[in-house]
Design a protein around this motif. Structure first.
Motif, short mmCIF file in Angstrom:
data_model
loop_
_atom_site.label_atom_id
_atom_site.label_comp_id
_atom_site.label_asym_id
_atom_site.label_seq_id
_atom_site.Cartn_x
_atom_site.Cartn_y
_atom_site.Cartn_z
N ALA A 102 1.44 -9.36 3.82
CA ALA A 102 1.92 -10.68 4.17
C ALA A 102 1.66 -11.64 2.97
O ALA A 102 2.36 -12.75 2.98
CB ALA A 102 1.31 -11.20 5.32
N ILE A 103 0.80 -11.25 2.04
CA ILE A 103 0.35 -12.53 1.15
C ILE A 103 1.55 -12.53 0.30
O ILE A 103 2.05 -13.70 0.07
CB ILE A 103 -0.66 -11.61 0.06
CG1 ILE A 103 -2.13 -11.65 0.73
CG2 ILE A 103 -0.76 -12.44 -1.24
CD1 ILE A 103 -3.15 -10.86 -0.10
N PRO A 104 2.62 -11.74 -0.31
CA PRO A 104 3.56 -11.95 -1.10
C PRO A 104 4.85 -12.31 -0.21
O PRO A 104 5.72 -12.91 -0.52
CB PRO A 104 3.88 -10.71 -1.75
CG PRO A 104 3.30 -9.63 -1.06
CD PRO A 104 2.17 -10.31 -0.51
N MET A 105 4.89 -11.70 1.04
CA MET A 105 5.97 -11.59 1.85
C MET A 105 6.26 -13.16 2.47
O MET A 105 7.35 -13.80 2.57
CB MET A 105 5.98 -10.77 3.21
CG MET A 105 6.20 -9.24 2.61
SD MET A 105 7.68 -8.97 2.03
CE MET A 105 7.46 -7.29 1.29
N ASP A 112 4.31 -9.76 -8.13
CA ASP A 112 4.81 -8.88 -9.47
C ASP A 112 5.14 -7.43 -9.49
O ASP A 112 5.47 -6.98 -10.40
CB ASP A 112 4.29 -9.82 -10.52
CG ASP A 112 4.54 -11.34 -10.52
OD1 ASP A 112 5.45 -11.68 -9.95
OD2 ASP A 112 3.56 -12.10 -10.83
N TYR A 113 4.21 -6.98 -8.43
CA TYR A 113 4.00 -5.57 -8.66
C TYR A 113 5.48 -4.85 -8.44
O TYR A 113 6.46 -5.25 -7.89
CB TYR A 113 3.22 -5.04 -7.70
CG TYR A 113 3.26 -3.62 -7.38
CD1 TYR A 113 2.87 -2.56 -8.35
CD2 TYR A 113 3.08 -2.88 -5.94
CE1 TYR A 113 2.62 -1.20 -7.94
CE2 TYR A 113 2.73 -1.72 -5.75
CZ TYR A 113 2.55 -0.74 -6.86
OH TYR A 113 2.45 0.46 -6.69
N HIS A 114 5.69 -3.69 -9.15
CA HIS A 114 6.96 -3.00 -9.14
C HIS A 114 7.49 -2.75 -7.86
O HIS A 114 8.76 -2.94 -7.51
CB HIS A 114 6.95 -1.58 -9.98
CG HIS A 114 7.97 -0.73 -9.81
ND1 HIS A 114 9.09 -1.07 -10.55
CD2 HIS A 114 8.22 0.52 -9.42
CE1 HIS A 114 10.04 -0.16 -10.45
NE2 HIS A 114 9.42 0.86 -9.82
N LEU A 115 6.74 -2.04 -6.92
CA LEU A 115 7.18 -1.87 -5.41
C LEU A 115 7.54 -3.13 -4.97
O LEU A 115 8.62 -2.97 -3.90
CB LEU A 115 6.15 -0.83 -4.93
CG LEU A 115 6.14 0.45 -5.34
CD1 LEU A 115 5.27 1.42 -4.44
CD2 LEU A 115 7.40 1.30 -5.31
N GLN A 165 8.65 -5.84 -5.74
CA GLN A 165 9.83 -6.46 -6.26
C GLN A 165 11.15 -5.74 -5.90
O GLN A 165 11.99 -6.10 -5.47
CB GLN A 165 9.86 -6.30 -7.95
CG GLN A 165 9.22 -7.43 -8.56
CD GLN A 165 9.49 -8.83 -8.34
OE1 GLN A 165 10.52 -9.08 -8.58
NE2 GLN A 165 8.67 -9.79 -7.82
N ILE A 166 10.67 -4.35 -5.94
CA ILE A 166 11.74 -3.40 -5.36
C ILE A 166 11.92 -3.77 -3.68
O ILE A 166 13.27 -3.78 -3.17
CB ILE A 166 11.57 -2.22 -5.32
CG1 ILE A 166 11.62 -1.47 -6.72
CG2 ILE A 166 12.55 -0.99 -4.58
CD1 ILE A 166 11.19 -0.17 -7.15
N PHE A 167 10.91 -4.12 -2.79
CA PHE A 167 11.14 -4.42 -1.48
C PHE A 167 11.95 -5.79 -1.42
O PHE A 167 12.68 -5.96 -0.55
CB PHE A 167 9.71 -4.76 -0.93
CG PHE A 167 9.66 -4.28 0.58
CD1 PHE A 167 10.72 -4.82 1.36
CD2 PHE A 167 8.60 -3.75 1.26
CE1 PHE A 167 10.78 -4.46 2.82
CE2 PHE A 167 8.52 -3.58 2.39
CZ PHE A 167 9.68 -3.62 3.17
N PHE A 168 11.63 -6.69 -2.28
CA PHE A 168 12.50 -8.09 -2.29
C PHE A 168 13.54 -7.79 -2.60
O PHE A 168 14.77 -8.32 -2.19
CB PHE A 168 11.68 -8.99 -3.39
CG PHE A 168 10.35 -9.63 -3.11
CD1 PHE A 168 9.88 -9.65 -1.63
CD2 PHE A 168 9.46 -9.82 -4.10
CE1 PHE A 168 8.82 -10.05 -1.42
CE2 PHE A 168 8.52 -10.45 -3.78
CZ PHE A 168 7.98 -10.63 -2.26
N GLN A 169 14.30 -6.89 -3.63
CA GLN A 169 15.57 -6.58 -3.90
C GLN A 169 16.14 -6.03 -2.67
O GLN A 169 17.60 -6.33 -2.42
CB GLN A 169 15.75 -5.71 -5.03
CG GLN A 169 15.33 -6.31 -6.30
CD GLN A 169 14.92 -5.31 -7.48
OE1 GLN A 169 15.31 -4.22 -7.41
NE2 GLN A 169 14.31 -5.70 -8.71
#
Length: 283
Positions: free
Chosen positions: A76-79, A255-258, A260-264
Motif C-alpha cells: 500500500a505504500i506506493p499504491m 520507483d522499483y522496476h516491478l 512501475q510495471i504494475f502502475f503501467q
C-alpha cells in the motif's frame, strides 16, 4: 545469513513496511470475508475521495505455512499515493489449513471484495511465492459456483509455484500433507483451460528473481510459456539483482522496476475514495 536468519529478516522488512503503510493510509482492519477465524482482510485506503477506484488484492507467501496479513500491507505504500486501494488477505496456513481450504478462502475473499465494493473500476491481484500460486488459482476459478464473475483486469505473480507435484516429496509438504490428487487439482499449470474461461482478458505478469532457485525459475518460465501458448495476455519479467525475498520487498518503492510495471498495467492514475465507502463495523 542462515536460512532462518534470512526468513527473520524478510519478516522484519515486511512488518516494518506494513506499519508504515498503516501510518500513510486510512485502514479497515480485520474485516471478515467468511465465518472462520482466519478469514479476515485488511483494507488500505487513500486519503482522497472519489466515486470509483482501482483495487489490488495482495495474497502473501510463506510456503503456505507462515506469514499473515500483518506482514502484507507494505504494497500500500506506493499504491495509496496513486489513489489505489490495497486489500491484504489472510488465510488459514498449514497445519491448520490444508491446500483445498486455502484455495477456497482466497477465492471467497475475492468474491467478498467485489460484492461489498461494487464501485471498483479496476480489480488486480498480486501474490508472492505461495501467494502467487494462490493468485493463479483465483484466475483458474470456476465462478459459476459463486454466483459471480469477477472482472480481474490484471494479475502480478511474483516468484510463484504453479505445479505442486514436485513439492510432494519435500519438507514443505510435511505440514500440508498433500496427496497427488490434491496437488493436481490445486496446480495452476493443470488448469489452463479454466483460466481461459474465467480470466480471458486479464493481463498476467509472471515475475521471477534472477537469483531465485532453479525450481522457481523453471516453474515461472514454464507457466509463462503455457499461458502464452494458450493465447492469453501474459508477459514475463526476469528481474536482475534480486532474490526470492527482496524481489517483493522492493515493491514498497514506487520507483522499483516491478512497481512501475504494475502502475503501467493499471493505466492512467485512478481516482480514489474515502473510507466511508467501506463497511466500518468490523474494523
Amino acid at each position: 545469513m542462515s536460512a532462518d536468519d534470512v526468513i527473520r529478516a524478510h519478516v522484519a522488512v515486511l512488518r516494518e513496511g506494513t506499519a508504515r503503510a498503516r501510518s500513510l493510509a486510512q485502514t479497515l482492519l480485520n474485516v471478515p470475508y467468511g465465518q472462520g477465524d482466519g478469514e479476515k482482510l485488511d483494507v488500505y485506503i487513500p486519503n482522497t475521495a472519489s466515486v470509483d477506484v482501482s483495487l489490488v488484492i495482495y495474497i502473501h507467501g510463506g510456503y503456505w505455512q507462515f506469514l499473515s496479513k500483518e506482514e502484507s500491507g507494505f504494497l500500500a505504500i506506493p499504491m495509496v499515493k496513486k489513489g489505489v486501494v490495497v486489500v491484504a488477505v489472510d488465510y488459514d496456513i498449514a497445519p491448520k489449513g490444508n491446500m483445498d481450504l486455502m484455495v477456497s478462502q482466497v477465492r471467497r475473499s475475492v468474491v467478498s471484495v467485489i460484492k461489498q465494493y461494487s464501485h471498483i473500476s479496476g480489480l488486480y491481484l498480486c501474490g508472492h511465492s505461495a501467494g502467487a500460486h494462490l493468485a493463479a488459482m483465483v484466475l483458474s476459478t470456476d465462478w459459476s459456483q459463486y454466483n459471480v464473475t469477477p472482472q480481474i483486469n490484471g494479475a502480478f505473480l511474483v516468484s510463484g509455484i504453479y505445479d505442486l507435484l514436485p513439492i510432494l516429496s519435500t519438507y514443505i509438504n510435511e505440514p500440508l500433507k498433500m496427496t497427488e490428487e490434491v496437488a493436481v487439482r490445486n496446480s495452476p499449470s493443470k488448469l489452463l483451460s479454466q483460466l481461459k474461461l474465467s480470466s480471458p482478458n486479464c493481463h498476467i505478469v509472471v515475475a521471477v528473481a534472477q537469483n531465485d532457485s532453479p525450481e522457481f525459475w523453471n516453474q515461472s518460465q514454464e507457466y509463462y510459456k503455457a499461458l502464452r501458448e494458450s493465447g492469453l495476455n501474459v508477459t514475463m519479467e526476469d528481474v536482475p539483482d534480486t532474490d526470492h525475498f527482496n524481489i517483493i520487498e522492493q515493491m514498497m518503492d514506487g520507483d522499483y522496476h516491478l512497481t512501475q510495471i504494475f502502475f503501467q498495467m493499471m493505466g492512467e492514475k485512478p481516482r480514489a475514495f474515502g473510507a466511508s465507502s467501506f463497511n466500518k463495523s468490523t474494523s
